[in-house]
Enzyme design. Structure first.
Site, PDB file in Angstrom:
ATOM      1  N   ARG A   1      22.073 -35.084 -15.360  1.00  0.00           N
ATOM      2  CA  ARG A   1      23.108 -35.585 -14.715  1.00  0.00           C
ATOM      3  C   ARG A   1      23.587 -36.736 -15.083  1.00  0.00           C
ATOM      4  O   ARG A   1      24.719 -37.335 -15.023  1.00  0.00           O
ATOM      5  CB  ARG A   1      22.880 -35.519 -13.121  1.00  0.00           C
ATOM      6  CG  ARG A   1      22.751 -34.193 -12.458  1.00  0.00           C
ATOM      7  CD  ARG A   1      22.101 -34.060 -11.118  1.00  0.00           C
ATOM      8  NE  ARG A   1      21.712 -32.665 -10.831  1.00  0.00           N
ATOM      9  CZ  ARG A   1      21.023 -32.556  -9.755  1.00  0.00           C
ATOM     10  NH1 ARG A   1      20.670 -33.488  -8.826  1.00  0.00           N
ATOM     11  NH2 ARG A   1      20.825 -31.390  -9.037  1.00  0.00           N
TER      12      ARG A   1
ATOM     13  N   GLU B   1      16.683 -12.925  -5.476  1.00  0.00           N
ATOM     14  CA  GLU B   1      18.008 -13.475  -6.175  1.00  0.00           C
ATOM     15  C   GLU B   1      18.293 -12.853  -7.586  1.00  0.00           C
ATOM     16  O   GLU B   1      19.436 -12.228  -7.886  1.00  0.00           O
ATOM     17  CB  GLU B   1      17.706 -14.602  -6.582  1.00  0.00           C
ATOM     18  CG  GLU B   1      18.110 -15.700  -5.396  1.00  0.00           C
ATOM     19  CD  GLU B   1      19.641 -16.008  -4.828  1.00  0.00           C
ATOM     20  OE1 GLU B   1      20.479 -15.186  -5.377  1.00  0.00           O
ATOM     21  OE2 GLU B   1      19.762 -16.656  -4.131  1.00  0.00           O
TER      22      GLU B   1
ATOM     23  N   LYS C   1      14.750 -21.384 -13.926  1.00  0.00           N
ATOM     24  CA  LYS C   1      14.925 -22.941 -14.265  1.00  0.00           C
ATOM     25  C   LYS C   1      14.854 -23.643 -12.851  1.00  0.00           C
ATOM     26  O   LYS C   1      15.038 -23.367 -11.823  1.00  0.00           O
ATOM     27  CB  LYS C   1      16.602 -22.913 -14.585  1.00  0.00           C
ATOM     28  CG  LYS C   1      17.048 -24.227 -14.815  1.00  0.00           C
ATOM     29  CD  LYS C   1      18.531 -24.387 -14.886  1.00  0.00           C
ATOM     30  CE  LYS C   1      18.955 -25.702 -15.190  1.00  0.00           C
ATOM     31  NZ  LYS C   1      20.478 -25.830 -15.091  1.00  0.00           N
TER      32      LYS C   1
ATOM     33  N   TYR D   1      16.033 -28.407 -25.500  1.00  0.00           N
ATOM     34  CA  TYR D   1      16.342 -29.688 -26.219  1.00  0.00           C
ATOM     35  C   TYR D   1      15.465 -29.888 -27.326  1.00  0.00           C
ATOM     36  O   TYR D   1      15.784 -30.979 -28.356  1.00  0.00           O
ATOM     37  CB  TYR D   1      16.579 -30.881 -25.458  1.00  0.00           C
ATOM     38  CG  TYR D   1      17.622 -30.534 -24.028  1.00  0.00           C
ATOM     39  CD1 TYR D   1      18.580 -30.616 -24.275  1.00  0.00           C
ATOM     40  CD2 TYR D   1      16.796 -30.319 -22.884  1.00  0.00           C
ATOM     41  CE1 TYR D   1      19.507 -30.216 -23.267  1.00  0.00           C
ATOM     42  CE2 TYR D   1      17.555 -30.169 -21.799  1.00  0.00           C
ATOM     43  CZ  TYR D   1      18.972 -30.195 -21.829  1.00  0.00           C
ATOM     44  OH  TYR D   1      19.841 -29.986 -20.543  1.00  0.00           O
TER      45      TYR D   1
ATOM     46  N   LYS E   1      17.421 -20.466  -9.880  1.00  0.00           N
ATOM     47  CA  LYS E   1      17.784 -21.768 -10.300  1.00  0.00           C
ATOM     48  C   LYS E   1      17.165 -22.573  -8.925  1.00  0.00           C
ATOM     49  O   LYS E   1      17.803 -22.466  -7.782  1.00  0.00           O
ATOM     50  CB  LYS E   1      18.982 -21.893 -10.401  1.00  0.00           C
ATOM     51  CG  LYS E   1      19.262 -23.511 -10.893  1.00  0.00           C
ATOM     52  CD  LYS E   1      20.554 -23.814 -11.375  1.00  0.00           C
ATOM     53  CE  LYS E   1      20.906 -25.174 -11.608  1.00  0.00           C
ATOM     54  NZ  LYS E   1      22.259 -25.640 -12.360  1.00  0.00           N
TER      55      LYS E   1
ATOM     56  N   SER F   1      16.292 -30.778 -18.762  1.00  0.00           N
ATOM     57  CA  SER F   1      16.191 -32.317 -19.422  1.00  0.00           C
ATOM     58  C   SER F   1      15.012 -32.976 -18.673  1.00  0.00           C
ATOM     59  O   SER F   1      14.721 -33.918 -19.561  1.00  0.00           O
ATOM     60  CB  SER F   1      17.521 -32.729 -18.767  1.00  0.00           C
ATOM     61  OG  SER F   1      17.620 -33.003 -17.350  1.00  0.00           O
TER      62      SER F   1
ATOM     63  N   LYS G   1      21.397 -30.651  -3.467  1.00  0.00           N
ATOM     64  CA  LYS G   1      22.165 -29.170  -3.749  1.00  0.00           C
ATOM     65  C   LYS G   1      21.257 -28.067  -3.102  1.00  0.00           C
ATOM     66  O   LYS G   1      21.311 -26.934  -3.404  1.00  0.00           O
ATOM     67  CB  LYS G   1      22.034 -28.802  -5.220  1.00  0.00           C
ATOM     68  CG  LYS G   1      23.096 -29.919  -5.956  1.00  0.00           C
ATOM     69  CD  LYS G   1      23.133 -29.426  -7.664  1.00  0.00           C
ATOM     70  CE  LYS G   1      24.262 -30.642  -8.376  1.00  0.00           C
ATOM     71  NZ  LYS G   1      24.651 -29.714  -9.717  1.00  0.00           N
TER      72      LYS G   1
HETATM   73  C1  PBG Z   1      25.091 -27.565 -13.627  1.00  0.00           C
HETATM   74  C2  PBG Z   1      23.883 -27.459 -14.364  1.00  0.00           C
HETATM   75  C3  PBG Z   1      22.723 -28.248 -14.194  1.00  0.00           C
HETATM   76  C4  PBG Z   1      21.971 -28.046 -15.408  1.00  0.00           C
HETATM   77  C5  PBG Z   1      22.461 -26.967 -15.970  1.00  0.00           C
HETATM   78  N1  PBG Z   1      23.772 -26.529 -15.455  1.00  0.00           N
HETATM   79  C6  PBG Z   1      22.432 -29.464 -13.423  1.00  0.00           C
HETATM   80  C7  PBG Z   1      22.394 -29.133 -11.850  1.00  0.00           C
HETATM   81  O1  PBG Z   1      22.532 -28.047 -11.336  1.00  0.00           O
HETATM   82  O2  PBG Z   1      22.582 -30.161 -11.149  1.00  0.00           O
HETATM   83  C8  PBG Z   1      20.469 -28.636 -15.726  1.00  0.00           C
HETATM   84  C9  PBG Z   1      20.218 -28.722 -16.977  1.00  0.00           C
HETATM   85  C10 PBG Z   1      19.038 -29.938 -17.388  1.00  0.00           C
HETATM   86  O3  PBG Z   1      18.387 -30.331 -16.323  1.00  0.00           O
HETATM   87  O4  PBG Z   1      18.598 -29.773 -18.574  1.00  0.00           O
HETATM   88  N2  PBG Z   1      25.235 -26.488 -12.422  1.00  0.00           N
END
Ligand code: PBG
Length: 325
Positions: free
Chosen positions: A206, A234, A249, A314, A196, A275, A218
């Protein structure tokens, strides 16, 4: 002109093109993310995700029935935690009567065969909007992992089929596997967000959960998008620690990573069509600059071609509509 090889022969008609297609999409490929809100009869469109909603539990249950009737058999659950319940320990995350736990039970009650996967990370519950516990401006690893274990066990208790840790702390997959074994939840699986990346494309998500980090970013836990080999490191660690499914991701800008991961592991690989990727297609389509339906099918097919066995998206309902028409 005499040619020994004419590649266009295999592209001559719809029939031959579909006969030799290397990749195909099906309703079995998709996981549907759900955003759940407190309250009753509440359906809020997410401003940066037009056509996607955060729903109260009563509406979510109806939605889950509709999804099942369409042939969609997996959901990935996210909840929006009320501000008053957020703190730095994230303890609402393992509240037996929390919105997540109530949601899991309600979904399982109404459609028992629906596969329920749950997001495991502290950000929706954190007063700092971070995926872990904050001490002196740092996101501390080991205490966060303890919290994630409690959170995972409480999702399992509520009836989750899979927990999906999305936090990128070190050692959390092994700790969660142990936690599930010790409490007797040995049939609950782990879908690890193993590669990720720290990505700007999570912005609309968010907005949906009001979970943007309150300070900093992050990057001390999510991966640097400049890196490829680290994704393999990882992912292999997570597989060793007991991940049943691994994930890359975001997906769209990371097709090379999906392929590398697919070649490196023997567990199913998922891709999260996140998203920001949804928002980009929606925005360009709204402007009349691309054909939305074609863009959806092309991107989803690209994830599978890259090596994804399953896709959280989505666009799942759109994809089913497009595949059946
Ligand atoms: C939370 C999380 C996130 C997403 C899934 N789980 C956001 C982040 O890590 O800030 C993102 C999903 C998306 O953007 O569709 N840890």
């Amino acid at each position: 002109m005499y040619l020994q090889k004419r590649s266009r022969i295999l592209r001559k008609s719809t029939a031959i093109r579909s006969l030799v297609a290397e990749t195909s999409l099906s309703v079995n490929d998709f996981i549907v993310p759900l955003f759940i809100d407190e309250g009753k009869d509440i359906k809020t469109e997410i401003a940066s995700m037009p056509g996607y909603y955060r729903n109260s539990l009563d509406i979510t249950v109806k939605e889950v029935k509709d999804l099942w009737n369409m042939g969609l058999k997996s959901v990935l659950v996210f909840i929006k935690c009320p501000d008053g319940l957020k703190d730095n320990t994230g303890k609402e995350a393992w509240n037996k009567e929390g919105l997540m736990q109530r949601s899991i039970r309600a979904i399982k009650e109404s459609v028992p065969d629906m596969l329920v996967l749950t997001d495991v990370a502290l950000d929706p519950y954190s007063s700092f909007g971070h995926d872990g516990i904050v001490k002196e401006g740092e996101i501390v690893n080991d205490e966060t992992v303890e919290a994630l274990v409690k959170m995972s066990v409480s999702h399992a208790e509520a009836g989750a089929d899979f927990v999906a840790p999305s936090d990128m702390m070190d050692g959390r997959i092994g700790a969660i596997r142990n936690g599930l074994e010790e409490t007797g939840f040995n049939k609950v699986g782990i879908m690890s967000y193993s590669a990720k990346y720290a990505s700007c494309f999570y912005g609309p998500f968010r907005d949906a959960l009001d979970s943007a980090p309150g300070f900093g970013d992050k990057k001390s836990y999510q991966m640097n998008y400049a890196n490829r080999i680290e994704a393999i490191k990882e992912t292999l660690l997570d597989v060793e620690e007991g991940a049943d499914i691994v994930m890359v991701k975001p997906a769209l800008a990371y097709l090379d990573i999906i392929r590398e991961v697919k070649n490196a592991v023997s567990v199913p690989v998922s891709a999260y069509n996140i998203s920001g990727e949804y928002a980009m297609i929606k925005a360009a389509a709204k402007m009349g600059w691309i054909d939305e339906d074609k863009a959806i099918l092309e991107t989803l097919t690209a994830f599978k071609r890259a090596g994804a066995d399953l896709i959280a998206t989505y666009f799942a309902k759109d994809a089913v509509r497009l595949l059946t028409q």
